[in-house]
Design a protein around this motif. Sequence first.
Motif, PDB file in Angstrom:
ATOM      1  N   GLY A   1      -0.129   3.416  -6.822  1.00 39.84           N
ATOM      2  CA  GLY A   1      -1.200   4.345  -6.462  1.00 39.84           C
ATOM      3  C   GLY A   1      -1.927   4.069  -5.170  1.00 39.84           C
ATOM      4  O   GLY A   1      -3.160   3.984  -5.127  1.00 39.84           O
ATOM      5  N   GLY A   2      -1.168   3.978  -4.082  1.00 38.54           N
ATOM      6  CA  GLY A   2      -1.751   3.962  -2.740  1.00 38.54           C
ATOM      7  C   GLY A   2      -1.624   5.366  -2.179  1.00 38.54           C
ATOM      8  O   GLY A   2      -0.710   6.108  -2.568  1.00 38.54           O
ATOM      9  N   ILE A   3      -2.483   5.700  -1.233  1.00 40.94           N
ATOM     10  CA  ILE A   3      -2.481   7.064  -0.703  1.00 40.94           C
ATOM     11  C   ILE A   3      -1.127   7.429  -0.077  1.00 40.94           C
ATOM     12  O   ILE A   3      -0.712   8.593  -0.099  1.00 40.94           O
ATOM     13  CB  ILE A   3      -3.661   7.276   0.291  1.00 40.94           C
ATOM     14  CG1 ILE A   3      -3.804   8.743   0.696  1.00 40.94           C
ATOM     15  CG2 ILE A   3      -3.549   6.384   1.519  1.00 40.94           C
ATOM     16  CD1 ILE A   3      -4.169   9.653  -0.432  1.00 40.94           C
TER      17      ILE A   3
ATOM     18  N   THR B   1       3.468   4.169 -11.416  1.00 35.75           N
ATOM     19  CA  THR B   1       2.351   3.647 -12.205  1.00 35.75           C
ATOM     20  C   THR B   1       1.465   4.838 -12.613  1.00 35.75           C
ATOM     21  O   THR B   1       1.565   5.916 -12.023  1.00 35.75           O
ATOM     22  CB  THR B   1       1.517   2.650 -11.379  1.00 35.75           C
ATOM     23  OG1 THR B   1       1.011   3.330 -10.227  1.00 35.75           O
ATOM     24  CG2 THR B   1       2.342   1.454 -10.965  1.00 35.75           C
TER      25      THR B   1
ATOM     26  N   SER C   1      -1.663   5.188 -12.048  1.00 34.75           N
ATOM     27  CA  SER C   1      -2.533   5.580 -10.915  1.00 34.75           C
ATOM     28  C   SER C   1      -1.815   6.555  -9.992  1.00 34.75           C
ATOM     29  O   SER C   1      -2.433   7.459  -9.443  1.00 34.75           O
ATOM     30  CB  SER C   1      -2.930   4.362 -10.082  1.00 34.75           C
ATOM     31  OG  SER C   1      -3.310   3.309 -10.877  1.00 34.75           O
TER      32      SER C   1
ATOM     33  N   THR D   1       0.716  -1.263  -3.711  1.00 30.72           N
ATOM     34  CA  THR D   1      -0.733  -1.503  -3.650  1.00 30.72           C
ATOM     35  C   THR D   1      -1.010  -3.006  -3.674  1.00 30.72           C
ATOM     36  O   THR D   1      -0.153  -3.809  -4.085  1.00 30.72           O
ATOM     37  CB  THR D   1      -1.431  -0.882  -4.885  1.00 30.72           C
ATOM     38  OG1 THR D   1      -0.776  -1.397  -6.053  1.00 30.72           O
ATOM     39  CG2 THR D   1      -1.379   0.628  -4.879  1.00 30.72           C
ATOM     40  N   ALA D   2      -2.245  -3.355  -3.305  1.00 29.00           N
ATOM     41  CA  ALA D   2      -2.679  -4.754  -3.428  1.00 29.00           C
ATOM     42  C   ALA D   2      -2.557  -5.175  -4.889  1.00 29.00           C
ATOM     43  O   ALA D   2      -2.204  -6.325  -5.199  1.00 29.00           O
ATOM     44  CB  ALA D   2      -4.115  -4.875  -2.946  1.00 29.00           C
ATOM     45  N   ASN D   3      -2.798  -4.224  -5.782  1.00 32.06           N
ATOM     46  CA  ASN D   3      -2.763  -4.499  -7.223  1.00 32.06           C
ATOM     47  C   ASN D   3      -1.369  -4.938  -7.697  1.00 32.06           C
ATOM     48  O   ASN D   3      -1.234  -5.980  -8.348  1.00 32.06           O
ATOM     49  CB  ASN D   3      -3.227  -3.242  -7.962  1.00 32.06           C
ATOM     50  CG  ASN D   3      -3.300  -3.437  -9.450  1.00 32.06           C
ATOM     51  OD1 ASN D   3      -3.858  -4.420  -9.925  1.00 32.06           O
ATOM     52  ND2 ASN D   3      -2.733  -2.495 -10.198  1.00 32.06           N
TER      53      ASN D   3
ATOM     54  N   GLY E   1       1.112  -0.789   1.531  1.00 28.15           N
ATOM     55  CA  GLY E   1       0.347   0.303   2.137  1.00 28.15           C
ATOM     56  C   GLY E   1      -1.079   0.190   1.650  1.00 28.15           C
ATOM     57  O   GLY E   1      -1.334   0.358   0.450  1.00 28.15           O
ATOM     58  N   MET E   2      -1.985  -0.168   2.558  1.00 29.42           N
ATOM     59  CA  MET E   2      -3.394  -0.328   2.134  1.00 29.42           C
ATOM     60  C   MET E   2      -4.279  -0.481   3.369  1.00 29.42           C
ATOM     61  O   MET E   2      -3.785  -0.659   4.487  1.00 29.42           O
ATOM     62  CB  MET E   2      -3.545  -1.535   1.190  1.00 29.42           C
ATOM     63  CG  MET E   2      -3.275  -2.870   1.823  1.00 29.42           C
ATOM     64  SD  MET E   2      -3.001  -4.195   0.624  1.00 29.42           S
ATOM     65  CE  MET E   2      -1.373  -3.864  -0.017  1.00 29.42           C
TER      66      MET E   2
HETATM   67  C1  LIG Z   1      -8.049   7.833  -2.893  1.00 28.07           C
HETATM   68  C2  LIG Z   1      -7.549   6.470  -3.172  1.00 28.07           C
HETATM   69  C3  LIG Z   1      -6.673   5.868  -2.322  1.00 28.07           C
HETATM   70  C4  LIG Z   1      -6.195   4.578  -2.561  1.00 28.07           C
HETATM   71  N1  LIG Z   1      -5.316   4.018  -1.691  1.00 28.07           N
HETATM   72  C5  LIG Z   1      -4.896   2.771  -1.884  1.00 28.07           C
HETATM   73  C6  LIG Z   1      -3.977   2.183  -0.988  1.00 28.07           C
HETATM   74  O1  LIG Z   1      -3.540   2.793   0.001  1.00 28.07           O
HETATM   75  N2  LIG Z   1      -3.560   0.919  -1.231  1.00 28.07           N
HETATM   76  C7  LIG Z   1      -3.996   0.214  -2.313  1.00 28.07           C
HETATM   77  O2  LIG Z   1      -3.610  -0.940  -2.467  1.00 28.07           O
HETATM   78  N3  LIG Z   1      -4.851   0.762  -3.208  1.00 28.07           N
HETATM   79  C8  LIG Z   1      -5.299   2.011  -3.017  1.00 28.07           C
HETATM   80  N4  LIG Z   1      -6.168   2.581  -3.917  1.00 28.07           N
HETATM   81  C9  LIG Z   1      -6.595   1.792  -5.082  1.00 28.07           C
HETATM   82  C10 LIG Z   1      -5.548   1.811  -6.180  1.00 28.07           C
HETATM   83  O3  LIG Z   1      -5.272   3.138  -6.580  1.00 28.07           O
HETATM   84  C11 LIG Z   1      -6.034   0.980  -7.345  1.00 28.07           C
HETATM   85  O4  LIG Z   1      -6.133  -0.379  -6.974  1.00 28.07           O
HETATM   86  C12 LIG Z   1      -5.148   1.105  -8.547  1.00 28.07           C
HETATM   87  O5  LIG Z   1      -5.626   0.277  -9.570  1.00 28.07           O
HETATM   88  C13 LIG Z   1      -3.711   0.730  -8.230  1.00 28.07           C
HETATM   89  O6  LIG Z   1      -2.933   0.816  -9.398  1.00 28.07           O
HETATM   90  P1  LIG Z   1      -1.361   0.602  -9.399  1.00 28.07           P
HETATM   91  O7  LIG Z   1      -1.083  -0.562  -8.542  1.00 28.07           O
HETATM   92  O8  LIG Z   1      -1.031   0.356 -10.820  1.00 28.07           O
HETATM   93  O9  LIG Z   1      -0.756   1.876  -8.909  1.00 28.07           O
HETATM   94  C14 LIG Z   1      -6.649   3.879  -3.708  1.00 28.07           C
HETATM   95  C15 LIG Z   1      -7.515   4.505  -4.593  1.00 28.07           C
HETATM   96  C16 LIG Z   1      -7.964   5.766  -4.327  1.00 28.07           C
HETATM   97  C17 LIG Z   1      -8.934   6.402  -5.291  1.00 28.07           C
END
Ligand SMILES: Cc1cc2nc3c(=O)[nH]c(=O)nc-3n(C[C@H](O)[C@H](O)[C@H](O)COP(=O)(O)O)c2cc1C
Length: 397
Positions: free
Chosen positions: A13-15, A39, A41, A90-92, A122-123
């Motif tokens: 869930g990164g943009i 995921t 997200s 994502t960082a996550n 990507g973050m």
């Molecule tokens: C609009 C929006 C954009 C985001 N973009 C990023 C991103 O580019 N990189 C990132 O690491 N997290 C980004 N996040 C935060 C992640 O969505 C968040 O950490 C989430 O828990 C990631 O879950 P996942 O790793 O399971 O997909 C963003 C959140 C939002 C609301």
Amino acid sequence: MLKGKKILLGVTGGIACYKSPGICSLLRKKGAEVKVVMTKSTTEFVTPLTFQTMSNNVVHVEMFNQLFNMDVEHISLAKWADIIVIAPATANIIGKFANGISDDMLSTVLMASRSKVMIAPGMNTVMLNSVANQKNIQTLKERGVIILDTQTDLLACNDYGSGKMLEPSQIVDEIDRALTPKDLEGKKFVITAGPTVEALDPVRFITNRSSGKMGYALAERAEKRGAKVTLISGPTSIDIPKVENFVRIKSTRDMFDEVGKYFDECDVLIKAAAPADYRPKNYSDEKIKKGHDSDMSSIEMEQNPDIAKHYGNQKKHQILVGFAAESTNVEEFAKEKLAKKNMDMIVANNIKRTDGGFGTDTNVASIITSASIDNLEIMSKVELADEILDRVKKLLS
Ligand SMILES: Cc1cc2nc3c(=O)[nH]c(=O)nc-3n(C[C@H](O)[C@H](O)[C@H](O)COP(=O)(O)O)c2cc1C
């Protein structure tokens, strides 16, 4: 080559995940099979239906589904993949993977897999450079995970800096590189490509229709197969492949000189360029004016050096591969050229065919040595590049 390769695309869930369907599409166009794990997200940004359509496969989000065909999905997906590519990462997910956390489908597949893993982060710049994230990335690198660079640009959050995911075409290129066996490891290739231009005055020149596509395909595939490639290219308008050394030249004499700088050290010289055989005898430093100081109804020409012949005569341990683009008696002229220029192999094609030759993405060629002729089917220039390199490899051994 990605044909027949099994790619598990993990999307987090990164943009930048709005670009991930593009990765799916490019991979499928190159003949790979793609399965997607998203995921939860990610489903806030892009729907599973988009990935289902682009991958032509069921998309996996949930961990706890009814067993389909009595398959434990996270295990069968992990076993299926030749490579797992997380794009964007994502960082996550980087943190979870580095620390052995498996609390959803994607992180559990990662834990269960022995396949290669590639991560395209990507973050935001601060997130990317945070101590925790950098430590996690370092941990993954030490485990052999391929971590791609990011781009430095204006980010979605309006900050300027590093952290932007690579473009889909760059990620697909890296997947191809990761999956290509390094059977030309350490071999030094010099490859010439494209046309040359021969100037009449500061604005006018004589050139030919070579696009550079065949030479660039050879350089790309040789590099992906582990070779150290010097690509010497005339003016082209196509993307430059990732090679160790790229040299841009203009005239045939420039190309001749540049080949000379690398020839002694190289194992293989592939002459895929179409250097002009002749150049205008007189060059005017000033633009030639109509009707003023010269008669432009005829241009006196003089011969350029014959690069293939010159280095064919000089070669010691090197393998020399040439090309023959002919419009008549293709095989006969190609064999003549092979012998006259002391080449080890020549790739002949008929430029009158509309499905091969100058400017096209495909080629219909015959690969000729003094001992054999292989008449190949129509194929992409990238596929032909591998056919040529397979034969070069045999000659090298
Ligand atoms: C609009 C929006 C954009 C985001 N973009 C990023 C991103 O580019 N990189 C990132 O690491 N997290 C980004 N996040 C935060 C992640 O969505 C968040 O950490 C989430 O828990 C990631 O879950 P996942 O790793 O399971 O997909 C963003 C959140 C939002 C609301």
